[in-house]
Write an enzyme that holds these catalytic residues in place. Structure first.
Site, short mmCIF file in Angstrom:
data_model
loop_
_atom_site.label_atom_id
_atom_site.label_comp_id
_atom_site.label_asym_id
_atom_site.label_seq_id
_atom_site.Cartn_x
_atom_site.Cartn_y
_atom_site.Cartn_z
N CYS A 72 -13.84 -2.23 4.94
CA CYS A 72 -12.91 -1.44 4.13
C CYS A 72 -13.59 -0.51 3.12
O CYS A 72 -13.07 0.54 2.82
CB CYS A 72 -11.93 -2.36 3.42
SG CYS A 72 -10.76 -3.18 4.54
N CYS B 247 -14.80 -3.73 -1.79
CA CYS B 247 -13.44 -4.02 -1.37
C CYS B 247 -12.85 -5.08 -2.30
O CYS B 247 -13.53 -5.63 -3.17
CB CYS B 247 -13.42 -4.51 0.08
SG CYS B 247 -14.11 -6.17 0.29
N CYS C 132 -7.41 -11.26 -0.48
CA CYS C 132 -7.58 -10.88 0.92
C CYS C 132 -7.82 -12.10 1.79
O CYS C 132 -8.77 -12.87 1.56
CB CYS C 132 -8.73 -9.89 1.08
SG CYS C 132 -8.97 -9.39 2.80
N CYS D 83 -16.16 -9.12 3.93
CA CYS D 83 -16.14 -9.45 5.36
C CYS D 83 -16.60 -8.22 6.12
O CYS D 83 -16.76 -7.14 5.54
CB CYS D 83 -14.74 -9.89 5.80
SG CYS D 83 -13.60 -8.54 6.14
N LYS E 153 -7.49 6.40 12.03
CA LYS E 153 -7.81 6.99 10.74
C LYS E 153 -8.31 8.42 10.90
O LYS E 153 -9.14 8.70 11.78
CB LYS E 153 -8.87 6.14 10.01
CG LYS E 153 -8.39 4.73 9.71
CD LYS E 153 -9.44 3.89 9.01
CE LYS E 153 -8.89 2.51 8.64
NZ LYS E 153 -9.90 1.70 7.93
N LYS F 21 -5.13 0.44 14.53
CA LYS F 21 -5.01 1.48 13.50
C LYS F 21 -5.81 2.71 13.89
O LYS F 21 -6.76 2.64 14.67
CB LYS F 21 -5.50 0.92 12.17
CG LYS F 21 -6.95 0.44 12.17
CD LYS F 21 -7.27 -0.30 10.89
CE LYS F 21 -8.66 -0.95 10.97
NZ LYS F 21 -8.95 -1.76 9.77
N ARG G 226 0.85 -1.19 0.00
CA ARG G 226 0.00 0.00 0.00
C ARG G 226 0.89 1.25 0.00
O ARG G 226 1.81 1.34 0.80
CB ARG G 226 -0.90 -0.01 1.23
CG ARG G 226 -2.00 1.03 1.22
CD ARG G 226 -2.94 0.83 2.39
NE ARG G 226 -3.77 -0.34 2.20
CZ ARG G 226 -4.30 -1.04 3.21
NH1 ARG G 226 -4.06 -0.70 4.46
NH2 ARG G 226 -5.07 -2.09 2.95
N ARG H 248 -3.06 6.11 9.81
CA ARG H 248 -2.99 5.73 8.41
C ARG H 248 -3.01 6.96 7.51
O ARG H 248 -2.90 8.09 7.97
CB ARG H 248 -4.18 4.81 8.08
CG ARG H 248 -4.26 3.53 8.95
CD ARG H 248 -3.22 2.51 8.57
NE ARG H 248 -3.34 1.26 9.32
CZ ARG H 248 -4.12 0.23 8.98
NH1 ARG H 248 -4.88 0.31 7.91
NH2 ARG H 248 -4.14 -0.86 9.71
#
Length: 574
Positions: A488, A439, A445, A484, A220, A218, A82, A151
């Site tokens: 995302c 996603c 994934c 899932c 954001k 994480k 990424r 992120r």
């Protein structure tokens, strides 16, 4: 700094990931030795955890998994890489670099993410270092694109208010730079930087914001410029909403505590929308961001990773507690929040002229995948445009692309290339498709339970005739799909959303706010395509007949009683 942040492996209860971070020597671990191991294309799990901080996840091709197992071969290991670009803004030279490395080291495609980053898929272990080096040579980076840190900072790529956007973007970039990890490990491992040592030959390192063990999970941040909420600011751990008066940036409303991820079957996990807590001046923005991150560093749950996101820290302790703690750390208090209004969270397609007299062309990129197909040479067309473009490219939060800041002199040339390669603004598609996101999911994934990117277009093929029958093909409806519940593509904010449960099976959610201000609600669980279409047909038909003037689909399904309104993430499952 709290005891949490100075924790040792023998301190208060904590997850195994915290131990990995403690032992890692500021994100080094044994990555150098692992990357040189010629025996396997994989890396140990401890190093894989650390790789996330460096911007990569180990994956394998799940389409090939069973066949390789039968042949007694290890899985087809590969890495997703990424690449961060604060606010999603890159130069034509950087675009060409991403194109080049995707061909040399990846699977020949580029993925535009919902966080305005690039993803490369299919990079094998022995090509990782070369890829990261070439990315950095173009002044982009993979550092902190993943991992338990802040992120990529998102920023509205609004082409209408060019001067305001430019100012907001600068502040977003400053926040991003300020919150970057300071460890030298990234430069040592990937860029052949010198090790930082003291006279006793021991590592000298400081992380003034993150400390030894970084964040519990994480983090954001998103910056929105009303009336567009394309960054889905309420889904962010920390949001800044630009307050613009008479064309002048006055400051930012601050929102805290958003987050999309949850776990199927675990009601203690849930998505959440953030709450607006006040207003700050532009020059106070970095301080607010830093102190908010340190509060999560010190108080976030380090024992249960499913409960480690900032939204749970705030919900457990209360928003008033957070506001007071933030004021204590800042040494001053936020001002009262100022009025603002969001109208949508989608993109505006085609050519528009900005207030700086430059032109901007927004392309529709289905699910963010840049690739050449037999009848649509998207990647080649963008490559040729990048060779002559003197402005910039902007990755939108909806996985689309803006060819931005085109001069009047260059507009004709770029228009010719758009026409030559058939690049599309998507206006011939239904408004539903233009407002869709998915996603990656299968085959790469490891978290995916069902298809998403590869399936949503074909599902839309079957939903669109329903819309055409009742005259809704040009009406904007936000639809999202993920493989899932990690969230995302921010499905929990969709007016219609699908979250994978198993191959071919999805939970169907309805009732998200059109401007990204409200979570949706579970309507039907674990259903396949036939039941999806059977469920949506009568709702779409009734919406066309019974909607009030200007009423969006998400508002209608609540008014009509199909689902209850979700007023807070804590009642998402009730």
């Amino acid at each position: 700094m709290s005891d949490n942040n100075l924790m040792s492996p023998n301190s208060a209860p904590h997850s195994d990931v915290e131990d990995i971070k403690v032992r890692s020597n500021y994100l080094r671990g044994s990555l150098v030795e692992t990357l040189e191991d010629p025996i396997t294309g994989s890396i140990p799990e401890d190093d894989n955890r650390l790789m996330k901080f460096h911007g990569s996840y180990m994956q394998d091709d799940r389409d090939l998994r069973n066949e390789r197992h039968k042949q007694k071969l290890e899985p087809a290991y590969q890495f997703m890489l990424r690449v961060r670009a604060a606010g999603g803004v890159v130069t034509p030279k950087q675009w060409l670099m991403m194109d080049c490395v995707s061909q040399k080291y990846g699977n020949g495609t580029i993925r535009l993410t919902t966080r305005q980053s690039f993803q490369l898929h299919g990079v094998i272990k022995w090509h990782l270092k070369k890829t990261i080096q070439e990315v950095n040579e173009s002044l982009l980076s993979t550092l902190a694109a993943c991992g338990d840190v802040n992120r990529n900072v998102m920023c509205n790529p609004n082409p209408y208010q060019s001067e305001v956007h430019s100012e907001v973007y600068k502040w977003a970039s400053k926040v991003s730079d300020h919150l970057d990890p300071r460890t030298n490990a990234y430069h040592e491992i990937w860029l052949d930087g010198e090790k930082v040592i003291d006279s006793n030959d021991s590592q000298v390192e400081q992380e003034p914001i993150y400390g030894r063990v970084y964040l519990p999970r994480k983090f954001k941040i998103g910056v929105a410029v009303p009336p567009s909420n394309d960054v889905d600011v309420f889904s962010q751990d920390l949001g800044f909403i630009a307050i613009v008066e008479n064309g002048e940036l006055k400051g930012f409303n601050v929102s805290v505590g958003g987050g999309m991820g949850m776990t199927h079957g675990d009601p203690k996990t849930y998505p959440q929308v953030s709450k607006v807590i006040g207003f700050c001046l532009p020059e106070q923005m970095i301080d607010v961001a830093e102190k908010t991150v340190t509060i999560q560093r010190d108080y976030g749950d380090r024992s249960v990773r499913k409960h480690a996101r900032f939204k749970y820290t705030i919900d457990d302790r209360g928003i008033d507690w957070f506001v007071q703690e933030l004021s204590n750390r800042l040494g001053w208090s936020l001002q009262e929040a100022r009025p603002f209004h969001f109208e949508h969270n989608g993109d505006r397609y085609g050519w528009v002229k900005g207030s700086n007299n430059k032109w901007h062309f927004t392309l529709f990129i289905q699910n963010g995948r840049i690739k050449d197909e037999e009848d649509y040479k998207l990647m080649t067309g963008l490559r040729e445009i990048a060779k002559v473009h003197t402005g910039d490219f902007r990755l939108t939060p909806n996985q689309n692309l803006i060819i931005a800041n085109v001069s009047s002199q260059k507009k004709g040339k770029i228009e010719g290339l758009i026409k030559e390669y058939g690049l599309t603004d998507g206006l011939h598609y239904s408004a539903l498709r233009r407002n869709s996101m998915a996603c990656v999911a299968f085959p790469t994934c490891g978290l995916a339970m069902a298809e998403s990117e590869r399936y949503l277009p074909s599902l839309l093929d079957k939903i669109e005739p329903m819309l055409e029958q009742v005259g809704l093909q040009d009406d904007d409806i936000v639809i999202r799909m993920t493989g899932c519940p990690n969230g995302c593509a921010r499905p929990m904010l969709g007016e219609i959303a699908f979250i994978g449960k198993a191959p071919g099976k999805y939970n169907l959610y309805l009732g998200g706010g059109f401007s990204g201000n409200r979570l949706n609600k579970l309507y039907k669980e674990n259903i396949g395509e036939d039941e999806i279409l059977e469920s949506l047909q009568p709702i779409i038909t009734q919406y066309a007949k019974d909607r009030e003037e200007g009423e969006h689909f998400g508002d209608y399904v609540i008014r009509a009683g199909y689902v209850q309104e979700v007023t807070d993430g804590q009642n998402f499952h009730s």
